[in-house]
Motif scaffolding. Structure first.
Motif, PDB file in Angstrom:
ATOM      1  N   THR A 104       1.565  -0.732  -9.524  1.00 57.31           N
ATOM      2  CA  THR A 104       2.086   0.450 -10.206  1.00 57.31           C
ATOM      3  C   THR A 104       3.617   0.435 -10.094  1.00 57.31           C
ATOM      4  OG1 THR A 104       2.010   1.732  -8.165  1.00 57.31           O
ATOM      5  CG2 THR A 104       0.052   1.814  -9.585  1.00 57.31           C
ATOM      6  N   SER A 105       4.292   1.310 -10.819  1.00 54.45           N
ATOM      7  CA  SER A 105       5.760   1.351 -10.735  1.00 54.45           C
ATOM      8  C   SER A 105       6.196   1.705  -9.311  1.00 54.45           C
ATOM      9  CB  SER A 105       6.336   2.344 -11.746  1.00 54.45           C
ATOM     10  OG  SER A 105       5.778   3.623 -11.534  1.00 54.45           O
ATOM     11  N   LYS A 106       5.468   2.597  -8.650  1.00 54.97           N
ATOM     12  CA  LYS A 106       5.786   2.951  -7.257  1.00 54.97           C
ATOM     13  C   LYS A 106       5.556   1.748  -6.339  1.00 54.97           C
ATOM     14  CE  LYS A 106       4.601   6.248  -3.626  1.00 54.97           C
ATOM     15  NZ  LYS A 106       3.721   7.340  -3.200  1.00 54.97           N
ATOM     16  N   LYS A 108       5.748  -1.413  -7.216  1.00 55.17           N
ATOM     17  CA  LYS A 108       6.832  -2.382  -7.469  1.00 55.17           C
ATOM     18  C   LYS A 108       8.105  -1.982  -6.738  1.00 55.17           C
ATOM     19  CE  LYS A 108       5.383  -3.931 -12.023  1.00 55.17           C
ATOM     20  NZ  LYS A 108       5.575  -3.820 -13.465  1.00 55.17           N
ATOM     21  N   MET A 109       8.446  -0.685  -6.795  1.00 53.47           N
ATOM     22  CA  MET A 109       9.655  -0.211  -6.117  1.00 53.47           C
ATOM     23  C   MET A 109       9.570  -0.449  -4.611  1.00 53.47           C
ATOM     24  SD  MET A 109      10.385   3.292  -8.283  1.00 53.47           S
ATOM     25  CE  MET A 109      11.085   4.091  -6.884  1.00 53.47           C
ATOM     26  N   GLU A 112       9.890  -4.265  -3.909  1.00 55.95           N
ATOM     27  CA  GLU A 112      11.279  -4.710  -4.138  1.00 55.95           C
ATOM     28  C   GLU A 112      12.184  -4.239  -2.989  1.00 55.95           C
ATOM     29  OE1 GLU A 112      12.272  -3.282  -8.027  1.00 55.95           O
ATOM     30  OE2 GLU A 112      10.984  -4.767  -9.018  1.00 55.95           O
ATOM     31  N   SER A 154       5.030 -10.710  -5.556  1.00 59.88           N
ATOM     32  CA  SER A 154       6.147  -9.762  -5.693  1.00 59.88           C
ATOM     33  C   SER A 154       7.226 -10.050  -4.647  1.00 59.88           C
ATOM     34  CB  SER A 154       5.656  -8.321  -5.588  1.00 59.88           C
ATOM     35  OG  SER A 154       5.208  -8.053  -4.272  1.00 59.88           O
TER      36      SER A 154
END
Length: 198
Positions: A104-106, A108-109, A112, A154
């Motif tokens: 999800t975008s969360k 991925k953040m 990262e 990732s």
């Protein structure tokens, strides 16, 4: 002693001087060889200590920031004192949409943010482990393995060498979970960060 004999004796002694000098030089070196060996060992030790010091100097501030990231994302985390390792318990519900292996975008953040702190540390070892779901109708038994691979990729995308990251689905027979924690099957990834000196 005649003049000829004296001359011959002088020439003979003169011819022996280089050999005598060489033997004296070898004797001096032999006498001081422990000092030479200890000097070389001390130089190597200083070099190793400097490398270890620079690694520790890099790791501790990053470890602090990783713990802050865990707090920000409400991730259970612990750091052991004896080896400075960090262990995070990541919930797959917060990282992946239901029945999918794309972050999800969360998610991925989060990965990262962690990846930025874990790059350029050659002595680092990262492991991603967890138990897959118990066989059940409507559940893909290989999904958890795909999710571990997605997390590993990732981190690789952040610049961490793939050789430093191990992802493994644990066998329930070899690594059982206590019955009261049965809900962790397929729901939790253990991210262990081990700062081993290269």
């Amino acid at each position: 002693m005649s003049a000829d004999n004296r001359m011959r004796h002088t020439l003979y002694v003169a011819s022996l001087l280089p050999a005598i000098r060489l033997k004296l030089c070898i004797a001096r070196i032999y006498r001081y060889w422990p000092i030479f060996v200890l000097t070389i060992l001390a130089l190597n030790a200083c070099s190793s200590w400097a490398e270890a010091g620079s690694f520790i100097g890099l790791w501790h501030p990053r470890a602090t920031r990783i713990m802050q990231i865990a707090t920000r994302y409400a991730i259970p985390a612990e750091q052991t004192e004896h080896d400075s390792a960090i262990r995070l318990r990541l919930s797959t519900d917060n990282l992946f949409p239901e029945h999918q292996d794309k972050l999800t975008s969360k998610g991925k953040m989060l990965m990262e943010s962690l990846g930025r702190e874990l790059t350029n540390l050659p002595g680092l070892h990262i492991s991603l482990t967890g138990h897959a779901h118990l066989p059940a109708r409507g559940y893909n038994p290989v999904l958890f393995g795909w999710r571990l691979s997605a997390l590993r990729q990732s981190l690789v995308a952040c610049g961490i060498p793939a050789t430093q990251i191990r992802a493994q689905v644990l066998d329930t027979a070899e690594h059982p979970i206590p019955p009261e924690e049965i809900l962790r099957y397929g729901q939790e990834v253990q991210l262990a960060i081990l700062p081993t000196q290269p």
